[in-house]
Design an enzyme around this catalytic site. Structure first.
Site, mmCIF file in Angstrom:
data_model
loop_
_atom_site.group_PDB
_atom_site.id
_atom_site.type_symbol
_atom_site.label_atom_id
_atom_site.label_comp_id
_atom_site.label_asym_id
_atom_site.label_seq_id
_atom_site.Cartn_x
_atom_site.Cartn_y
_atom_site.Cartn_z
ATOM 1 N N HIS A 19 115.868 -99.635 69.911
ATOM 2 C CA HIS A 19 114.752 -100.356 69.274
ATOM 3 C C HIS A 19 115.374 -101.448 68.430
ATOM 4 O O HIS A 19 116.141 -101.136 67.495
ATOM 5 C CB HIS A 19 113.943 -99.413 68.385
ATOM 6 C CG HIS A 19 113.384 -98.236 69.139
ATOM 7 N ND1 HIS A 19 112.091 -98.188 69.590
ATOM 8 C CD2 HIS A 19 113.974 -97.076 69.548
ATOM 9 C CE1 HIS A 19 111.894 -97.046 70.229
ATOM 10 N NE2 HIS A 19 113.019 -96.353 70.221
ATOM 11 N N ASP B 97 119.264 -95.508 70.161
ATOM 12 C CA ASP B 97 117.915 -95.417 69.597
ATOM 13 C C ASP B 97 117.728 -96.376 68.410
ATOM 14 O O ASP B 97 117.182 -97.459 68.589
ATOM 15 C CB ASP B 97 117.593 -93.963 69.214
ATOM 16 C CG ASP B 97 116.118 -93.626 69.287
ATOM 17 O OD1 ASP B 97 115.339 -94.480 69.723
ATOM 18 O OD2 ASP B 97 115.746 -92.486 68.912
ATOM 19 N N ASP B 98 118.168 -95.974 67.226
ATOM 20 C CA ASP B 98 118.024 -96.805 66.020
ATOM 21 C C ASP B 98 119.331 -96.717 65.239
ATOM 22 O O ASP B 98 119.424 -96.000 64.228
ATOM 23 C CB ASP B 98 116.870 -96.265 65.159
ATOM 24 C CG ASP B 98 115.553 -96.288 65.906
ATOM 25 O OD1 ASP B 98 114.937 -97.366 65.984
ATOM 26 O OD2 ASP B 98 115.164 -95.233 66.450
ATOM 27 N N GLU C 291 110.301 -85.750 72.839
ATOM 28 C CA GLU C 291 111.279 -85.826 71.734
ATOM 29 C C GLU C 291 110.873 -84.751 70.718
ATOM 30 O O GLU C 291 111.595 -83.787 70.509
ATOM 31 C CB GLU C 291 111.269 -87.229 71.122
ATOM 32 C CG GLU C 291 112.242 -87.404 69.953
ATOM 33 C CD GLU C 291 112.118 -88.768 69.268
ATOM 34 O OE1 GLU C 291 111.084 -89.445 69.433
ATOM 35 O OE2 GLU C 291 113.073 -89.149 68.541
ATOM 36 N N HIS D 255 118.159 -97.564 75.724
ATOM 37 C CA HIS D 255 117.188 -97.054 74.747
ATOM 38 C C HIS D 255 117.643 -97.483 73.356
ATOM 39 O O HIS D 255 118.425 -96.799 72.703
ATOM 40 C CB HIS D 255 117.100 -95.517 74.855
ATOM 41 C CG HIS D 255 116.071 -94.892 73.971
ATOM 42 N ND1 HIS D 255 115.534 -93.644 74.223
ATOM 43 C CD2 HIS D 255 115.472 -95.315 72.826
ATOM 44 C CE1 HIS D 255 114.665 -93.330 73.283
ATOM 45 N NE2 HIS D 255 114.620 -94.331 72.405
ATOM 46 N N HIS E 10 108.412 -92.907 75.627
ATOM 47 C CA HIS E 10 109.024 -91.801 74.886
ATOM 48 C C HIS E 10 108.169 -90.562 75.140
ATOM 49 O O HIS E 10 106.943 -90.613 75.020
ATOM 50 C CB HIS E 10 109.009 -92.068 73.378
ATOM 51 C CG HIS E 10 110.016 -93.065 72.899
ATOM 52 N ND1 HIS E 10 110.151 -94.303 73.443
ATOM 53 C CD2 HIS E 10 110.944 -92.975 71.910
ATOM 54 C CE1 HIS E 10 111.121 -94.952 72.809
ATOM 55 N NE2 HIS E 10 111.620 -94.179 71.874
HETATM 56 N N1 HPA Z 1 110.935 -92.072 68.523
HETATM 57 C C1 HPA Z 1 109.713 -92.592 68.461
HETATM 58 N N2 HPA Z 1 109.479 -93.809 68.003
HETATM 59 C C2 HPA Z 1 110.506 -94.550 67.604
HETATM 60 C C3 HPA Z 1 111.784 -94.066 67.650
HETATM 61 C C4 HPA Z 1 112.016 -92.753 68.146
HETATM 62 O O1 HPA Z 1 113.141 -92.211 68.215
HETATM 63 N N3 HPA Z 1 112.577 -95.056 67.185
HETATM 64 C C5 HPA Z 1 111.792 -96.110 66.879
HETATM 65 N N4 HPA Z 1 110.523 -95.802 67.131
HETATM 66 ZN ZN ZN Z 2 113.418 -94.409 70.784
#
Ligand code: HPA
Ligand code: ZN
Length: 338
Positions: A20, A279-280, A201, A18, A198
């Site tokens: 991006h 994630d990021d 969250e 996971h 996703h």
């Molecule tokens: N959630 C939803 N969209 C996203 C995320 C995330 O954590 N990171 C990049 N796009």
């Molecule tokens: Zn994500």
């Protein structure tokens, strides 16, 4: 000798499921690309950019995430971005990555779909040759955009099936339920793309149910709020649907501001296949190893929990069976020798 979690985590062979790719854009590369491509940024220094990374919600982050990606223009930019991440992963003993990309974040501002895909996929190929890192590419639909826009993006993916393995769903969750994309997911599954999304969250547990029932996903990204529904937890355990957890993202987006209260251990105890991911990383303060260290420290995870989390990443991967077995065997060999 007592167990040293940090050395174990650093040395462990890892997989990330996971991530991006646009979320790996570090502030210094952002500044460099802004200069290269003559883009004006709202911030004048790396420090100013980092200071701006304080998020009260997913949307706060997304606003900066989309602004940041405006510096990515040419195939070379996408190559540089992707190869920098893969080099970092190589340094962290990562053997396999499954990478999300957001084509609509680029086509919406006039960048050609194949400019994005060609840059990312040539970096993946170079990392396979030079670092031995295997990979899968997962194309995400931005859920705040329309179904028509998703279908248009899907038509691009159909021409590039050799390089795009799966489809995902990301961006602003609340108010954009998975069912909005049922039809494009059905079309994508019919074309052989593997579906993930996703869900849960920020959105409710019902979105996790929809992702399973309507989109027929093979993994849930995040899924924290599934815990609010005990029957859903039982179902996810029974059907062995993996959840890709992202501790530092959860902390920074206020999904779980205090990691000592993170539900990860509860999820493991409930028999869920949970994995750790970043994630990021450039926005949330850490790559894969940092995420392992942060959650291990916050929850005082023991050796067995770390082994389970580490192995789960290979188990939950989309590697073909023989490669998956080889990766798990390599992981188990490491464990037996550590
Ligand atoms: N959630 C939803 N969209 C996203 C995320 C995330 O954590 N990171 C990049 N796009
Ligand atoms: Zn994500």
């Amino acid at each position: 000798m007592s167990f040293n979690a940090e050395s174990f985590i650093r040395a462990m062979p890892k997989a990330e499921l996971h991530i991006h790719i646009e979320g790996t854009l570090e502030p210094d590369m952002m500044m460099e690309l802004a200069k290269r491509n003559k883009v004006t940024l709202p911030h004048n220094s790396v420090e100013e950019i980092r200071t701006a990374y304080q998020f009260g919600s997913l949307q706060d982050f997304l606003d900066l995430y989309y602004a940041g990606m405006s510096v990515l223009k040419s195939e070379r930019d996408f190559f540089d971005l992707t190869f920098a991440y893969l080099t970092r992963m190589h340094q962290e003993n990562t053997r396999h990555v499954e990478i999300f990309f957001d084509p609509q974040g680029h086509t919406e501002r006039g960048i050609v779909f194949n400019t994005v895909l060609d840059g990312i996929s040539s970096a993946l190929e170079k990392a396979r040759k030079e670092y031995g890192i295997s990979s899968r590419l997962i194309m995400c639909f931005l859920r705040h955009l329309s179904e028509d826009s998703a279908f248009e993006t899907f038509s691009h993916a159909c021409r590039c099936k050799d390089r795009i393995f799966g489809i995902g769903l990301d961006s602003s969750e609340k108010g954009h339920p998975p069912s909005k994309f049922s039809r494009v997911y059905r079309a994508a599954r019919d074309e052989g793309f593997v579906p993930v999304a996703h869900a849960g969250e920020e959105g409710p547990s019902s979105y996790v149910c929809e992702a399973l029932d309507d989109l027929k996903v093979k993994r849930i990204d995040h899924g924290n709020r599934a815990l609010e529904d005990p029957l859903l937890v039982q179902r996810i355990a029974r059907e062995q649907i993996p959840l890709t957890m992202c501790p530092l993202s959860n902390k920074r987006l206020q999904v779980c501001p205090d990691l000592t209260k993170h539900p990860l251990q509860k999820m493991l105890d409930a028999g869920l296949i949970v994995t750790i991911n970043s994630d990021d990383p450039s926005y949330f303060g850490g790559y894969l190893t940092d995420n392992f260290l942060a959650i291990s420290d916050a929850l005082s995870l023991d050796r067995q929990a770390l082994i389970t989390l580490g192995r789960n990443a290979f188990v939950a991967s989309f590697l073909p069976d023989h490669e998956k077995q080889k990766a798990i065997d390599d992981f188990d060999l490491f464990i037996s020798q550590f």
